[in-house]
Design a protein around this motif. Structure first.
Motif, PDB file in Angstrom:
ATOM      1  N   SER A 207      -0.168  11.349   1.175  1.00  8.28           N
ATOM      2  CA  SER A 207      -1.145  11.712   0.140  1.00  8.28           C
ATOM      3  C   SER A 207      -2.579  11.442   0.599  1.00  8.28           C
ATOM      4  CB  SER A 207      -0.870  10.933  -1.151  1.00  8.28           C
ATOM      5  OG  SER A 207      -1.271   9.570  -1.016  1.00  8.28           O
ATOM      6  N   GLY A 208      -2.720  10.610   1.636  1.00  8.81           N
ATOM      7  CA  GLY A 208      -4.059  10.266   2.125  1.00  8.81           C
ATOM      8  C   GLY A 208      -4.822   9.361   1.187  1.00  8.81           C
ATOM      9  N   SER A 209      -4.120   8.724   0.241  1.00  9.29           N
ATOM     10  CA  SER A 209      -4.769   7.840  -0.730  1.00  9.29           C
ATOM     11  C   SER A 209      -4.984   6.466  -0.108  1.00  9.29           C
ATOM     12  CB  SER A 209      -3.913   7.726  -1.997  1.00  9.29           C
ATOM     13  OG  SER A 209      -3.655   8.996  -2.530  1.00  9.29           O
ATOM     14  N   ARG A 210      -6.128   6.290   0.491  1.00 14.51           N
ATOM     15  CA  ARG A 210      -6.394   5.092   1.297  1.00 14.51           C
ATOM     16  C   ARG A 210      -6.357   3.804   0.481  1.00 14.51           C
ATOM     17  NH1 ARG A 210     -11.581   8.261   3.560  1.00 14.51           N
ATOM     18  NH2 ARG A 210     -11.773   8.402   1.300  1.00 14.51           N
ATOM     19  N   GLY A 211      -6.717   3.876  -0.796  1.00 19.97           N
ATOM     20  CA  GLY A 211      -6.704   2.685  -1.630  1.00 19.97           C
ATOM     21  C   GLY A 211      -5.312   2.107  -1.818  1.00 19.97           C
ATOM     22  N   GLY A 212      -4.299   2.951  -1.631  1.00 19.66           N
ATOM     23  CA  GLY A 212      -2.932   2.491  -1.782  1.00 19.66           C
ATOM     24  C   GLY A 212      -2.450   1.622  -0.637  1.00 19.66           C
ATOM     25  N   TRP A 213      -3.228   1.584   0.443  1.00 17.63           N
ATOM     26  CA  TRP A 213      -2.809   0.833   1.628  1.00 17.63           C
ATOM     27  C   TRP A 213      -3.486  -0.530   1.725  1.00 17.63           C
ATOM     28  CZ3 TRP A 213      -4.717   5.520   4.974  1.00 17.63           C
ATOM     29  CH2 TRP A 213      -4.091   6.692   4.522  1.00 17.63           C
ATOM     30  N   ILE A 214      -4.462  -0.799   0.856  1.00 14.72           N
ATOM     31  CA  ILE A 214      -5.299  -1.998   0.968  1.00 14.72           C
ATOM     32  C   ILE A 214      -4.476  -3.284   0.918  1.00 14.72           C
ATOM     33  CG2 ILE A 214      -7.171  -3.318  -0.086  1.00 14.72           C
ATOM     34  CD1 ILE A 214      -8.329  -0.683  -1.098  1.00 14.72           C
ATOM     35  N   PHE A 215      -3.624  -3.407  -0.103  1.00 17.18           N
ATOM     36  CA  PHE A 215      -2.871  -4.650  -0.301  1.00 17.18           C
ATOM     37  C   PHE A 215      -1.456  -4.581   0.254  1.00 17.18           C
ATOM     38  CE2 PHE A 215      -5.104  -7.287  -3.839  1.00 17.18           C
ATOM     39  CZ  PHE A 215      -6.272  -7.256  -3.093  1.00 17.18           C
ATOM     40  N   LEU A 216      -1.151  -3.540   1.014  1.00 21.18           N
ATOM     41  CA  LEU A 216       0.173  -3.433   1.625  1.00 21.18           C
ATOM     42  C   LEU A 216       0.492  -4.644   2.510  1.00 21.18           C
ATOM     43  CD1 LEU A 216       2.781  -1.891   2.199  1.00 21.18           C
ATOM     44  CD2 LEU A 216       1.550  -0.575   3.941  1.00 21.18           C
ATOM     45  N   PRO A 217      -0.433  -5.091   3.386  1.00 22.16           N
ATOM     46  CA  PRO A 217      -0.147  -6.289   4.196  1.00 22.16           C
ATOM     47  C   PRO A 217       0.089  -7.536   3.343  1.00 22.16           C
ATOM     48  CG  PRO A 217      -2.026  -5.085   5.086  1.00 22.16           C
ATOM     49  CD  PRO A 217      -1.734  -4.493   3.740  1.00 22.16           C
ATOM     50  N   ILE A 218      -0.696  -7.696   2.261  1.00 25.12           N
ATOM     51  CA  ILE A 218      -0.535  -8.863   1.385  1.00 25.12           C
ATOM     52  C   ILE A 218       0.831  -8.850   0.723  1.00 25.12           C
ATOM     53  CG2 ILE A 218      -1.420  -9.995  -0.703  1.00 25.12           C
ATOM     54  CD1 ILE A 218      -4.194  -8.989   0.050  1.00 25.12           C
ATOM     55  N   ALA A 219       1.254  -7.672   0.251  1.00 27.15           N
ATOM     56  CA  ALA A 219       2.563  -7.557  -0.388  1.00 27.15           C
ATOM     57  C   ALA A 219       3.687  -7.874   0.600  1.00 27.15           C
ATOM     58  CB  ALA A 219       2.741  -6.144  -0.962  1.00 27.15           C
ATOM     59  N   LEU A 220       3.543  -7.405   1.835  1.00 25.59           N
ATOM     60  CA  LEU A 220       4.563  -7.672   2.855  1.00 25.59           C
ATOM     61  C   LEU A 220       4.627  -9.163   3.190  1.00 25.59           C
ATOM     62  CD1 LEU A 220       3.994  -4.659   5.285  1.00 25.59           C
ATOM     63  CD2 LEU A 220       5.936  -5.019   3.749  1.00 25.59           C
ATOM     64  N   ILE A 221       3.455  -9.794   3.308  1.00 19.76           N
ATOM     65  CA  ILE A 221       3.412 -11.235   3.592  1.00 19.76           C
ATOM     66  C   ILE A 221       4.084 -12.012   2.467  1.00 19.76           C
ATOM     67  CG2 ILE A 221       1.865 -13.234   3.815  1.00 19.76           C
ATOM     68  CD1 ILE A 221      -0.096 -11.336   5.276  1.00 19.76           C
ATOM     69  N   TYR A 222       3.784 -11.634   1.220  1.00 19.91           N
ATOM     70  CA  TYR A 222       4.415 -12.296   0.067  1.00 19.91           C
ATOM     71  C   TYR A 222       5.931 -12.143   0.124  1.00 19.91           C
ATOM     72  CZ  TYR A 222       6.399 -12.815  -4.555  1.00 19.91           C
ATOM     73  OH  TYR A 222       7.217 -13.182  -5.593  1.00 19.91           O
ATOM     74  N   LEU A 223       6.396 -10.910   0.369  1.00 11.11           N
ATOM     75  CA  LEU A 223       7.829 -10.637   0.379  1.00 11.11           C
ATOM     76  C   LEU A 223       8.542 -11.448   1.467  1.00 11.11           C
ATOM     77  CD1 LEU A 223      10.157  -8.947  -0.775  1.00 11.11           C
ATOM     78  CD2 LEU A 223       9.605  -7.185   0.913  1.00 11.11           C
ATOM     79  N   ILE A 224       7.929 -11.515   2.634  1.00 12.02           N
ATOM     80  CA  ILE A 224       8.520 -12.281   3.738  1.00 12.02           C
ATOM     81  C   ILE A 224       8.530 -13.768   3.414  1.00 12.02           C
ATOM     82  CG2 ILE A 224       8.189 -12.969   6.161  1.00 12.02           C
ATOM     83  CD1 ILE A 224       7.010 -10.131   6.606  1.00 12.02           C
ATOM     84  N   TYR A 225       7.440 -14.257   2.813  1.00 15.04           N
ATOM     85  CA  TYR A 225       7.328 -15.690   2.516  1.00 15.04           C
ATOM     86  C   TYR A 225       8.360 -16.142   1.485  1.00 15.04           C
ATOM     87  CZ  TYR A 225       5.513 -20.141   0.864  1.00 15.04           C
ATOM     88  OH  TYR A 225       5.399 -21.458   0.488  1.00 15.04           O
ATOM     89  N   VAL A 226       8.481 -15.415   0.374  1.00 17.94           N
ATOM     90  CA  VAL A 226       9.405 -15.856  -0.683  1.00 17.94           C
ATOM     91  C   VAL A 226      10.867 -15.664  -0.280  1.00 17.94           C
ATOM     92  CG1 VAL A 226       7.777 -15.534  -2.580  1.00 17.94           C
ATOM     93  CG2 VAL A 226       9.241 -13.631  -1.880  1.00 17.94           C
ATOM     94  N   ASN A 227      11.091 -14.834   0.733  1.00 14.35           N
ATOM     95  CA  ASN A 227      12.456 -14.637   1.228  1.00 14.35           C
ATOM     96  C   ASN A 227      12.582 -15.128   2.667  1.00 14.35           C
ATOM     97  OD1 ASN A 227      13.771 -12.937  -1.039  1.00 14.35           O
ATOM     98  ND2 ASN A 227      11.857 -11.851  -0.634  1.00 14.35           N
ATOM     99  N   ARG A 228      11.869 -16.211   2.950  1.00 16.28           N
ATOM    100  CA  ARG A 228      11.834 -16.727   4.324  1.00 16.28           C
ATOM    101  C   ARG A 228      13.205 -17.223   4.802  1.00 16.28           C
ATOM    102  NH1 ARG A 228       8.973 -19.595   0.783  1.00 16.28           N
ATOM    103  NH2 ARG A 228       9.369 -21.811   0.437  1.00 16.28           N
ATOM    104  N   ASP A 229      14.103 -17.487   3.856  1.00 18.98           N
ATOM    105  CA  ASP A 229      15.454 -17.876   4.254  1.00 18.98           C
ATOM    106  C   ASP A 229      16.217 -16.696   4.856  1.00 18.98           C
ATOM    107  OD1 ASP A 229      15.264 -16.751   1.673  1.00 18.98           O
ATOM    108  OD2 ASP A 229      17.312 -17.345   1.213  1.00 18.98           O
TER     109      ASP A 229
END
Length: 423
Positions: A207-229
């Protein structure tokens, strides 16, 4: 009510709730039909007896009270602004969607939908979003997925920014669901959810919607952290590589993706060096500056929609922003600054209320050893994290699609979270 009747009612709830993410991007205004279907069904279900909960018992839950209070306060600030600033009645139309989502919350708590139906509904929605995006770019040869065009049936009713952001949310929610299935060794469903994650994210990229990519790294970091097991170094590396591969695929399928990324960088450089301020990013910067200046004039209650436009023209006449931007009647392309400029500090706090009240409940309920409950709350948190990013460059809630999508998705996961929190 007999057990058989109760199960049938819960099946109805499951169907209409799961249908929402499936219909959202199935066609241009799919979110409208899905929301109307869900709202009307919920109203009816509130009058159907439940052996476990009454309407009064649900309303006594402190978490439900917090959510309703936040939503009502948000809507009330629009009403107050309309009255104080002599605004139009249409100003309260869009925020009324958060009020209409309250019956959905109550009905889904009273007659709980099946968790696996809802989760799989979000995955199917993400798969559909990605497929639609591929049809738009590869079959219909559109330069961006979800680029609305009323002359072409497949494109009618879509908005690239709004739909791209919704596709990203569906993809990221599917990613959370894939982790949940992996924990139970349900590999077929995990692959299905990963497919949804890939296609949802790919749809957003196309879609080329650049604003949708801004917090993608933050969301991935959160997901990895809470499921670090679960996420060992090997699995974390695989996830990052997979996301990068999806990005590479999007750039290969549609050169517009690469072009828009490089264009953003160039726009920022041009703006800071005063070479060219009238660009996609440059216009946003000027609208943000105008919003901040409007807020400084009316810091408590805001300027209101009409006065905000008057001030914008005055800023242009004084040379603070470009004349062409001063004549622009659009929103501020930033929801936080939009609310600050139009409804002041009170409106901004009300906005934070509908974002962080659910976030708080999800975070609190996530402290549970039950894996299903963890998945539900993580879906809700990921959805809000992504929305916080979208709001930085787009006034998502000034569009019907944005306010409906956020309100309904949030109350769906809140209902599941509240229902299952005692497991």
């Amino acid at each position: 009510m007999s057990l058989v009747k109760s199960l049938k009612v819960n099946q109805i709830t499951s169907i209409v709730v799961a249908a929402f993410p499936i219909l959202c991007l199935s066609y241009g205004k799919g979110y409208n039909l899905a929301a109307i279907l869900l709202f009307l069904t919920s109203l009816c279900l509130l009058f159907v007896k439940s052996e476990e909960k009454t309407n009064l018992q649900i309303l006594k839950d402190s978490r439900v009270q917090m959510i309703i209070s936040a939503f009502v306060l948000y809507f009330s600030l629009f009403v107050l602004s309309m009255i104080m600033k002599n605004g139009d009645f249409s100003e309260v139309d869009m925020p009324s969607r958060v009020i209409l989502s309250i019956p959905v919350l109550l009905a889904a708590i009273k007659h709980p939908p099946k968790v696996n139906w809802v989760l799989n509904g979000f995955v199917i929605g993400a798969v559909i979003a990605g497929c639609i995006a591929l049809i738009h770019t590869e079959y219909l040869n559109q330069h961006r997925a979800f680029w609305g065009n009323d002359s072409i049936y497949w494109l009618k009713g879509y908005m690239a920014i709004q739909s791209g952001n919704m596709a990203m949310s569906l993809g990221m929610i599917s990613l959370v669901i894939s982790v949940f299935y992996l924990k139970f060794n349900k590999y077929f469903l995990a692959v299905f959810a990963v497919t949804g994650a890939i296609l949802g994210i790919l749809g957003s990229l196309l879609s080329g919607s650049r604003g949708g990519w801004i917090f993608l790294p933050i969301a991935l970091i959160y997901l990895i952290y809470v499921n670090r097991d679960v996420f060992s170094l090997k699995k974390t590396s695989l996830l990052v590589i997979s996301v990068l591969f999806v990005g590479y695929t999007a750039m290969h399928l549609n050169p517009e993706v690469t072009s828009r990324v490089s264009q953003s960088i160039q726009n920022v450089q041009d703006y800071t060096s005063n070479k060219n301020t009238y660009t996609s990013v440059g216009i946003r910067f000027q609208l943000w500056e105008s919003a901040i200046n409007s807020f400084s004039h009316y810091p408590v209650f805001g300027a209101g929609y009409k006065e905000r436009l008057v001030l914008r023209k005055e800023f242009a006449e004084s040379g603070a922003i470009e004349q062409s931007v001063g004549n622009n009647n659009t929103h501020s392309h930033n929801q936080y600054l939009e609310d600050l400029s139009v409804r002041g500090s009170l409106g901004f706090l009300a906005l934070l209320g509908i974002l962080f009240t659910p976030f708080y409940i999800f975070k609190k309920n996530n402290n549970n050893s039950n894996l299903e409950i963890q998945a539900i709350n993580q879906c809700g948190i990921i959805s809000i994290i992504m929305m916080l990013g979208y709001l930085l460059s787009q006034a998502m809630f000034r569009h019907n699609s944005g306010i409906i999508f956020y309100s309904i998705v949030t109350v769906i996961f809140l209902a599941l979270s509240i229902n299952n929190s005692k497991k």
